[in-house]
Design a protein around this motif. Structure first.
Motif, PDB file in Angstrom:
ATOM      1  N   LEU A  72     -14.787  34.726 -10.738  1.00 39.81           N
ATOM      2  CA  LEU A  72     -14.359  33.362 -10.447  1.00 39.81           C
ATOM      3  C   LEU A  72     -15.546  32.408 -10.533  1.00 39.81           C
ATOM      4  O   LEU A  72     -16.555  32.599  -9.869  1.00 39.81           O
ATOM      5  N   ASN A  73     -15.438  31.387 -11.363  1.00 45.80           N
ATOM      6  CA  ASN A  73     -16.489  30.363 -11.445  1.00 45.80           C
ATOM      7  C   ASN A  73     -15.826  28.993 -11.575  1.00 45.80           C
ATOM      8  O   ASN A  73     -15.602  28.498 -12.682  1.00 45.80           O
ATOM      9  N   PRO A  74     -15.523  28.370 -10.430  1.00 43.93           N
ATOM     10  CA  PRO A  74     -14.775  27.108 -10.435  1.00 43.93           C
ATOM     11  C   PRO A  74     -15.501  25.960 -11.123  1.00 43.93           C
ATOM     12  O   PRO A  74     -14.862  24.998 -11.538  1.00 43.93           O
ATOM     13  N   CYS A  75     -16.834  26.035 -11.243  1.00 39.97           N
ATOM     14  CA  CYS A  75     -17.576  24.898 -11.800  1.00 39.97           C
ATOM     15  C   CYS A  75     -18.289  25.238 -13.101  1.00 39.97           C
ATOM     16  O   CYS A  75     -19.312  24.635 -13.450  1.00 39.97           O
ATOM     17  N   SER A  77     -19.183  25.269 -17.025  1.00 44.32           N
ATOM     18  CA  SER A  77     -19.137  24.212 -18.041  1.00 44.32           C
ATOM     19  C   SER A  77     -18.031  24.473 -19.060  1.00 44.32           C
ATOM     20  O   SER A  77     -17.670  23.592 -19.838  1.00 44.32           O
ATOM     21  N   LYS A  78     -17.457  25.706 -19.049  1.00 46.53           N
ATOM     22  CA  LYS A  78     -16.375  26.048 -19.966  1.00 46.53           C
ATOM     23  C   LYS A  78     -15.026  25.782 -19.311  1.00 46.53           C
ATOM     24  O   LYS A  78     -14.729  26.299 -18.230  1.00 46.53           O
ATOM     25  N   GLU A  79     -14.203  24.989 -19.971  1.00 46.27           N
ATOM     26  CA  GLU A  79     -12.898  24.627 -19.416  1.00 46.27           C
ATOM     27  C   GLU A  79     -12.016  25.850 -19.180  1.00 46.27           C
ATOM     28  O   GLU A  79     -11.296  25.923 -18.172  1.00 46.27           O
ATOM     29  N   SER A  80     -12.076  26.829 -20.075  1.00 45.07           N
ATOM     30  CA  SER A  80     -11.232  28.024 -19.929  1.00 45.07           C
ATOM     31  C   SER A  80     -11.582  28.801 -18.671  1.00 45.07           C
ATOM     32  O   SER A  80     -10.702  29.366 -18.009  1.00 45.07           O
ATOM     33  N   VAL A  81     -12.866  28.841 -18.322  1.00 42.36           N
ATOM     34  CA  VAL A  81     -13.303  29.545 -17.116  1.00 42.36           C
ATOM     35  C   VAL A  81     -12.845  28.794 -15.868  1.00 42.36           C
ATOM     36  O   VAL A  81     -12.416  29.396 -14.889  1.00 42.36           O
ATOM     37  N   ARG A  82     -12.902  27.474 -15.921  1.00 42.94           N
ATOM     38  CA  ARG A  82     -12.425  26.669 -14.792  1.00 42.94           C
ATOM     39  C   ARG A  82     -10.916  26.830 -14.612  1.00 42.94           C
ATOM     40  O   ARG A  82     -10.406  26.907 -13.486  1.00 42.94           O
ATOM     41  N   GLU A  83     -10.189  26.905 -15.716  1.00 41.42           N
ATOM     42  CA  GLU A  83      -8.736  27.096 -15.650  1.00 41.42           C
ATOM     43  C   GLU A  83      -8.399  28.461 -15.048  1.00 41.42           C
ATOM     44  O   GLU A  83      -7.447  28.586 -14.267  1.00 41.42           O
ATOM     45  N   PHE A  84      -9.186  29.489 -15.407  1.00 41.68           N
ATOM     46  CA  PHE A  84      -8.989  30.815 -14.824  1.00 41.68           C
ATOM     47  C   PHE A  84      -9.219  30.762 -13.314  1.00 41.68           C
ATOM     48  O   PHE A  84      -8.466  31.367 -12.534  1.00 41.68           O
ATOM     49  N   ALA A  85     -10.247  30.036 -12.887  1.00 39.68           N
ATOM     50  CA  ALA A  85     -10.536  29.908 -11.459  1.00 39.68           C
ATOM     51  C   ALA A  85      -9.370  29.243 -10.732  1.00 39.68           C
ATOM     52  O   ALA A  85      -8.973  29.679  -9.642  1.00 39.68           O
ATOM     53  N   HIS A 107     -17.219  32.431  -3.888  1.00 41.89           N
ATOM     54  CA  HIS A 107     -18.504  31.863  -4.261  1.00 41.89           C
ATOM     55  C   HIS A 107     -18.261  30.519  -4.942  1.00 41.89           C
ATOM     56  O   HIS A 107     -17.434  30.443  -5.857  1.00 41.89           O
ATOM     57  N   PRO A 108     -18.972  29.467  -4.544  1.00 42.14           N
ATOM     58  CA  PRO A 108     -18.756  28.166  -5.170  1.00 42.14           C
ATOM     59  C   PRO A 108     -18.940  28.176  -6.683  1.00 42.14           C
ATOM     60  O   PRO A 108     -18.348  27.363  -7.393  1.00 42.14           O
ATOM     61  N   GLY A 109     -19.785  29.096  -7.172  1.00 43.72           N
ATOM     62  CA  GLY A 109     -19.938  29.232  -8.615  1.00 43.72           C
ATOM     63  C   GLY A 109     -21.283  28.759  -9.140  1.00 43.72           C
ATOM     64  O   GLY A 109     -22.173  28.368  -8.380  1.00 43.72           O
ATOM     65  N   SER A 110     -21.429  28.796 -10.459  1.00 46.47           N
ATOM     66  CA  SER A 110     -22.657  28.368 -11.136  1.00 46.47           C
ATOM     67  C   SER A 110     -22.319  27.251 -12.113  1.00 46.47           C
ATOM     68  O   SER A 110     -21.367  27.362 -12.892  1.00 46.47           O
TER      69      SER A 110
END
Length: 276
Positions: A72-75, A77-85, A107-110
């Motif tokens: 999980l990486n809510p922040c 820079s990749k939109e797809s990763v944020r959407e997964f979060a 974890h707040p993320g990177s």
């Protein structure tokens, strides 16, 4: 009551975790909400969850802690990763409706290059998207060690995330002793000062849980290397002060130390012997 327990695997089911906790004299525990290195979620078994809730209720367990996956990486820079979060947060909170007296830690993320301020804005927005007024689960932001572009190694960053959340009563903090030590906070020699800073910056009313870990590294290492209780650079005396501190002693403590169930049993026995 001293509420302490280990991180347990869900591989044998939820009720099994409760039984294992009892067998090692734990009265709470942490578990992953899904595959920690992937995205697969355990099939919903309401009967199994109900059995765990019965065990927890009959044995006066402290709050259980569900931990989001490391993927999980809510922040990002990749939109797809944020959407997964977004998807994971929403699905996990929906699943946790079936649990009682349970927190959800992530974890707040990177920020992966976009910068702290933008990352904080995105994390707050994600929480505003998934939090609901009728939810019982409190969502906890974990304090981080500051590895790479991690967000949340400074109390000010956590405070700013919470500041941007509309339903502030639904969010809190899980303080990881290894992480804040490696982030530079002197919990070995100046625990009172660290807690005062936390209170002034975030508010101790927002501190819901402690990840109790020793650290393989010195302060400011920013590497996130957990160690067994009393065998690292934090040390047993400092850990004794943490579990007995008037501002912390009533919180639930969760062990994430690099050992097995028998090792956690020994740590729990040791920590109980240090409890004043």
């Amino acid at each position: 009551m001293f509420k302490i327990g280990p991180h347990l695997s869900t591989s044998k089911g939820y009720a099994s975790m409760g039984e294992i906790a009892l067998s090692i004299s734990a009265n709470t525990f942490q578990f992953f909400s899904r595959n920690p290195r992937g995205s697969k979620m355990k099939k919903l078994d309401k009967n199994d969850i109900d059995k765990l809730m019965t065990i927890a209720g009959e044995n006066n367990f402290g709050p259980l802690l569900a931990h989001a996956p490391y993927t999980l990486n809510p922040c990002s820079s990749k939109e797809s990763v944020r959407e997964f979060a977004n998807l994971v947060l929403a699905e996990d909170l929906e699943r946790l409706k079936y649990f009682k007296n349970t927190y959800y830690n992530f974890h707040p993320g990177s920020h992966t290059g976009m910068g702290i301020e933008k990352a904080i804005e995105i994390i707050s927005a994600q929480l505003n998207f998934v939090l609901r007024e009728d939810q019982e689960t409190i969502v906890l932001l974990e304090t981080m060690s500051g590895k790479g572009t991690e967000v949340g190694s400074k109390f000010e960053e956590i405070a700013k995330i919470i500041e941007g959340v509309h339903l502030k009563e639904k969010v809190g903090v899980c303080m990881d002793t290894c992480h804040i030590h490696e982030a530079g906070y002197d919990i070995v020699n100046n625990l009172d000062d660290v807690l005062d800073e936390f209170d002034k910056t975030i508010g101790l009313d927002k501190l819901y849980a402690i990840h109790l870990n020793d650290s393989k590294n010195q302060r400011f290492a920013h590497k996130d290397r957990h160690e067994k209780i009393g065998e690292g650079k934090i040390g047993l005396e400092a850990i004794k002060r943490i579990i007995n501190h008037e501002k912390l002693r009533d919180l639930p403590f969760y062990l994430e130390t690099p050992t097995d169930v028998e090792g956690h049993k020994r740590e729990i026995t040791l920590l109980k012997s240090l409890r004043e």
